[in-house]
Scaffold this motif. Sequence first.
Motif, PDB file in Angstrom:
ATOM      1  N   VAL A 128       0.415   7.371  -6.480  1.00  0.00           N
ATOM      2  CA  VAL A 128       1.480   6.642  -5.772  1.00  0.00           C
ATOM      3  C   VAL A 128       1.051   5.362  -5.534  1.00  0.00           C
ATOM      4  N   VAL A 129       1.858   4.236  -5.709  1.00  0.00           N
ATOM      5  CA  VAL A 129       1.575   3.049  -5.315  1.00  0.00           C
ATOM      6  C   VAL A 129       2.659   2.279  -4.390  1.00  0.00           C
ATOM      7  N   PRO A 130       2.348   2.145  -3.360  1.00  0.00           N
ATOM      8  CA  PRO A 130       3.495   1.371  -2.345  1.00  0.00           C
ATOM      9  C   PRO A 130       4.039   0.124  -3.075  1.00  0.00           C
ATOM     10  N   TYR A 131       5.188  -0.147  -3.037  1.00  0.00           N
ATOM     11  CA  TYR A 131       5.712  -1.388  -3.629  1.00  0.00           C
ATOM     12  C   TYR A 131       6.769  -1.959  -2.786  1.00  0.00           C
ATOM     13  N   ASP A 132       6.828  -3.195  -2.974  1.00  0.00           N
ATOM     14  CA  ASP A 132       7.533  -4.367  -2.364  1.00  0.00           C
ATOM     15  C   ASP A 132       8.702  -4.378  -3.011  1.00  0.00           C
ATOM     16  N   LEU A 133       9.807  -4.014  -2.763  1.00  0.00           N
ATOM     17  CA  LEU A 133      11.063  -4.021  -3.877  1.00  0.00           C
ATOM     18  C   LEU A 133      11.570  -5.581  -3.982  1.00  0.00           C
ATOM     19  N   GLU A 134      11.461  -6.113  -2.698  1.00  0.00           N
ATOM     20  CA  GLU A 134      11.893  -7.617  -2.628  1.00  0.00           C
ATOM     21  C   GLU A 134      11.282  -8.608  -3.599  1.00  0.00           C
ATOM     22  N   ALA A 135       9.971  -8.575  -3.432  1.00  0.00           N
ATOM     23  CA  ALA A 135       8.852  -9.274  -4.142  1.00  0.00           C
ATOM     24  C   ALA A 135       8.633  -8.712  -5.356  1.00  0.00           C
ATOM     25  N   ALA A 136       9.012  -7.486  -5.657  1.00  0.00           N
ATOM     26  CA  ALA A 136       8.873  -6.973  -7.105  1.00  0.00           C
ATOM     27  C   ALA A 136       7.403  -6.971  -7.576  1.00  0.00           C
ATOM     28  N   ARG A 137       6.549  -6.281  -6.400  1.00  0.00           N
ATOM     29  CA  ARG A 137       5.022  -6.202  -6.758  1.00  0.00           C
ATOM     30  C   ARG A 137       4.518  -5.087  -5.918  1.00  0.00           C
ATOM     31  N   PRO A 138       3.410  -4.588  -6.165  1.00  0.00           N
ATOM     32  CA  PRO A 138       2.824  -3.527  -5.543  1.00  0.00           C
ATOM     33  C   PRO A 138       2.168  -4.234  -4.077  1.00  0.00           C
ATOM     34  N   ARG A 139       2.090  -3.409  -3.163  1.00  0.00           N
ATOM     35  CA  ARG A 139       1.398  -3.764  -1.835  1.00  0.00           C
ATOM     36  C   ARG A 139       0.307  -3.085  -1.232  1.00  0.00           C
ATOM     37  N   ARG A 140      -0.248  -3.328  -0.227  1.00  0.00           N
ATOM     38  CA  ARG A 140      -1.275  -2.571   0.487  1.00  0.00           C
ATOM     39  C   ARG A 140      -0.765  -1.412   1.363  1.00  0.00           C
ATOM     40  N   ILE A 141      -1.388  -0.399   1.469  1.00  0.00           N
ATOM     41  CA  ILE A 141      -1.124   0.627   2.598  1.00  0.00           C
ATOM     42  C   ILE A 141      -1.078   0.069   3.811  1.00  0.00           C
ATOM     43  N   THR A 142      -0.212   0.238   4.578  1.00  0.00           N
ATOM     44  CA  THR A 142      -0.404  -0.389   6.128  1.00  0.00           C
ATOM     45  C   THR A 142      -1.490   0.457   7.116  1.00  0.00           C
ATOM     46  N   ALA A 143      -1.610  -0.005   8.134  1.00  0.00           N
ATOM     47  CA  ALA A 143      -2.483   0.912   9.147  1.00  0.00           C
ATOM     48  C   ALA A 143      -1.629   1.951   9.352  1.00  0.00           C
ATOM     49  N   GLU A 144      -0.451   1.721   9.729  1.00  0.00           N
ATOM     50  CA  GLU A 144       0.453   2.916  10.338  1.00  0.00           C
ATOM     51  C   GLU A 144       0.447   4.090   9.177  1.00  0.00           C
ATOM     52  N   GLU A 145       0.599   3.690   8.047  1.00  0.00           N
ATOM     53  CA  GLU A 145       0.816   4.636   6.728  1.00  0.00           C
ATOM     54  C   GLU A 145      -0.669   5.385   6.638  1.00  0.00           C
ATOM     55  N   ARG A 146      -1.537   4.937   6.798  1.00  0.00           N
ATOM     56  CA  ARG A 146      -3.034   5.260   6.243  1.00  0.00           C
ATOM     57  C   ARG A 146      -3.319   6.217   7.731  1.00  0.00           C
TER      58      ARG A 146
END
Length: 154
Positions: free
Chosen positions: A108-126
Amino acid sequence: MARHIYSCPLRWSDMDAFGHVNNAVFISYLEEARIDFMFRLAPGDGSPSFSGGSVVARHEIDYKRPLVHRHEPVTVESWVTKISAASLTIAYEIKDEDQVYVRASTVVVPYDLEAARPRRITAEERSYLMEYMVEDADGTEGTGRADEKDALAA
């Protein structure tokens, strides 16, 4: 290691001509469990974690035995086998107490829908994902395959 447990109902329409759950329907069962794991149980009250979207980069499924229709739900157990900067791998077993029907994994790849691109996993998510992380018998992190490296890295 904790596992996320999801109780998945079987629907009559899930059956194929041979009287068992169609192989493609198992992907829907995995999706239901993954959404329950990543979104409904996301950390923090009102947390934005995982809410921006995600895309599936890879599915891998091993069908172990047929599952026939019944009124009792099937259990989907999920856990994390790999976390990288911009992707994670979730492993699953679709099972009953005494038998496994499917073993699978999803990148699974986190995705920024507004920017229409993948994003990094945040510290909270990790931090949340680490609660469900498994280690290999040799003590190394994850059981992810070598070719699953940072799918769609940001």
